[in-house]
Scaffold this active site. Structure first.
Site: not given
Length: 230
Positions: A85, A202, A204
């Site tokens: 990002c 994302h 994560e």
């Protein structure tokens, strides 16, 4: 191995990345951008957020932080580097990868789950997927539209350096399933080395089982794959 997660002023996904990596058994620590890369660094994450308030252009100021000299040198030596990002914006602005990320086609901040098609499975970041596999991960950005001139995009495609494309759940691409207007539905690309990658979604946030999808785990396991080879 110790993955250094670079915290700039305005980073806000550094702790998310740290927790996700440690959940996978990968040692990680947050490093303040003024301190330089620790000697024991074996991987680098440029995390999401709004470094320096996204002034000038998203990622432009962080890309000029002194620690990015360390990151570029580490990347040139084969250390795996992943920009996510805002970190993807920093990666492009610092020359780690081609292209740039700019204002979404909608001109709005978008936070939603999207589907990604894995374009190749022979890189550290995609070794835990199959080519053509569709995964679901979240996006959260206002400047996620991938832009690059046509000649360089053709070269990127010819070099097979596109990692992920936005798609529908069946793997079909096109404007209707392109959340931000990125050229050729590009969601993630490789640098000159396959150990360097940036992506706007994302992974994560799609790693911990107790908060939803775990489809992003394979991307973060790229730090393990880069150590062992693909």
């Amino acid at each position: 191995m110790t993955v250094s997660i670079i915290r700039f002023g305005g980073s806000n996904c550094d702790r998310d990345a740290e927790r996700a990596l440690e959940h996978l058994g990968i040692d990680a620590e947050i490093v303040w951008h003024e301190d330089g890369l620790p000697e024991e660094t074996t991987g680098v994450v440029l995390p999401g957020g709004f470094s320096y308030g996204d002034y000038l252009r998203a990622g432009a100021m962080a890309a000029r932080a002194p620690i990015m000299d360390d990151v570029r040198e580490a990347a040139a030596d084969g250390t795996p580097v992943l920009g996510v990002c805002n970190g993807a914006q920093v990666g492009c602005e610092s020359g780690l990868t081609e292209g740039a990320f700019t204002t979404n086609r909608s001109a709005r901040f978008q936070c939603e789950h999207v589907y990604l098609r894995v374009e190749r499975d022979d890189t550290p970041w995609t070794a835990h997927y199959d080519e053509g596999e569709v995964i679901e991960v979240p996006i959260a950005h206002g400047e996620g539209r991938y832009e690059i001139d046509d000649d360089r995009l053709d070269a990127l495609e010819d070099d097979n350096r596109v990692l992920f494309r936005y798609c529908d759940e069946d793997g079909e691409t096109g404007p209707a399933v392109n959340p931000n207007g990125s050229k050729h539905n590009v969601a993630g690309v490789l640098g000159e080395r396959e150990t360097v990658a940036v992506l706007m979604p994302h992974p994560e946030r799609a790693t911990l089982p107790d908060i939803g999808s775990t489809d992003g785990q394979g991307v973060l396991r790229g730090f393990e794959s880069a150590e062992t080879g693909v």
